[in-house]
Design a protein around this motif. Structure first.
Motif, short mmCIF file in Angstrom:
data_model
loop_
_atom_site.label_atom_id
_atom_site.label_comp_id
_atom_site.label_asym_id
_atom_site.label_seq_id
_atom_site.Cartn_x
_atom_site.Cartn_y
_atom_site.Cartn_z
N MET A 109 5.66 1.30 -2.19
CA MET A 109 4.21 1.48 -2.27
C MET A 109 3.89 2.70 -3.12
O MET A 109 4.54 3.72 -3.00
CB MET A 109 3.61 1.72 -0.88
CG MET A 109 3.44 0.49 -0.03
SD MET A 109 2.03 -0.47 -0.51
CE MET A 109 1.44 -1.00 1.04
N HIS A 167 1.14 5.55 -3.75
CA HIS A 167 0.03 6.19 -3.04
C HIS A 167 -0.77 7.07 -4.01
O HIS A 167 -0.19 7.79 -4.81
CB HIS A 167 0.53 7.09 -1.91
CG HIS A 167 1.00 6.34 -0.73
ND1 HIS A 167 0.21 6.07 0.35
CD2 HIS A 167 2.21 5.78 -0.45
CE1 HIS A 167 0.90 5.38 1.24
NE2 HIS A 167 2.11 5.19 0.77
N ARG A 226 -3.91 9.82 -3.59
CA ARG A 226 -4.72 10.56 -2.62
C ARG A 226 -5.77 11.39 -3.35
O ARG A 226 -5.48 11.95 -4.40
CB ARG A 226 -3.84 11.44 -1.76
CG ARG A 226 -2.89 10.64 -0.89
CD ARG A 226 -1.88 11.53 -0.16
NE ARG A 226 -0.98 10.72 0.64
CZ ARG A 226 0.18 10.24 0.21
NH1 ARG A 226 0.59 10.49 -1.02
NH2 ARG A 226 0.95 9.52 1.00
N ASN A 259 -1.99 -3.88 -0.30
CA ASN A 259 -2.67 -2.60 -0.47
C ASN A 259 -3.27 -2.13 0.83
O ASN A 259 -3.42 -2.90 1.78
CB ASN A 259 -3.76 -2.71 -1.55
CG ASN A 259 -4.89 -3.63 -1.14
OD1 ASN A 259 -5.82 -3.21 -0.48
ND2 ASN A 259 -4.81 -4.90 -1.51
N ASP A 265 -6.67 7.83 0.99
CA ASP A 265 -5.28 7.54 0.63
C ASP A 265 -5.25 6.06 0.29
O ASP A 265 -5.43 5.21 1.16
CB ASP A 265 -4.34 7.85 1.78
CG ASP A 265 -2.87 7.55 1.46
OD1 ASP A 265 -2.57 6.97 0.40
OD2 ASP A 265 -2.02 7.89 2.29
N ALA A 277 -3.09 2.98 -1.25
CA ALA A 277 -1.71 2.58 -1.52
C ALA A 277 -1.67 1.12 -1.95
O ALA A 277 -2.45 0.31 -1.46
CB ALA A 277 -0.85 2.78 -0.27
N GLN A 309 1.14 -2.11 -3.68
CA GLN A 309 2.45 -2.54 -4.14
C GLN A 309 2.25 -3.84 -4.91
O GLN A 309 1.72 -4.81 -4.37
CB GLN A 309 3.39 -2.76 -2.96
CG GLN A 309 4.79 -3.13 -3.39
CD GLN A 309 5.75 -3.11 -2.22
OE1 GLN A 309 5.42 -2.68 -1.12
NE2 GLN A 309 6.94 -3.59 -2.45
#
Length: 151
Positions: free
Chosen positions: A1, A3, A5, A87, A106, A108, A110
């Motif tokens: 994943m 990330h 932020r 996600n 946050d 994330a 993939q």
């Protein structure tokens, strides 16, 4: 994943900021690239609520079904994908006085494996930073304008 932020402060009370983000109908107004954010089922907010989202990033349109997996009023909203591109996004709210809120996200995601995933990654990755920055600026401006009208 992968990330990403980001955090920022808004000159609006936590209740105004949370209510705005929690209202599914406002999501296309502030979330960069989101053209649809449609409730699935009877719940439109809170734990277990589900949404079908369509996000256009560059030439790609990504579809995903999301579910609220964490929801505490004026504290946190977390959405996780149930299908489509994997996600999640977690929005956290911190009161910074009577008329200020710190908001952090946050995000994330993939992408799928293989050649298709690599090709999609080359399209999506350059837009992600811009999308987060644009989302934060639009979101902050919108909630500050709402608060100014109400005050």
């Amino acid at each position: 994943m992968i990330h990403i932020r980001h955090s920022a402060s808004a000159a609006a009370p936590i209740e105004v900021v949370f209510a705005y983000i929690d209202d599914h109908s406002t999501v296309p107004d502030w979330m960069f690239g989101v053209s649809q954010f449609t409730p699935v089922g009877e719940f439109t907010q809170g734990l277990g609520a589900q949404f079908d989202a369509v996000m256009k990033i560059g030439p790609a349109s990504l579809e995903s079904r999301l579910e609220v997996t964490e929801w505490v009023e004026n504290e946190v909203i977390t959405l996780s994908s149930l299908g489509g591109v994997s996600n999640s996004s977690s929005w956290r709210f911190i009161r910074k006085g009577d008329s200020a809120t710190e908001l952090s996200v946050d995000f994330a995601y993939q992408l799928p494996g293989g050649l298709a995933g690599k090709a999609l990654g080359r399209i999506v990755e350059p837009f992600v930073g811009t999308a987060i920055k644009n989302t934060e600026e639009t979101l902050r401006r919108n909630v500050e304008e709402i608060y100014a009208r109400e005050a």
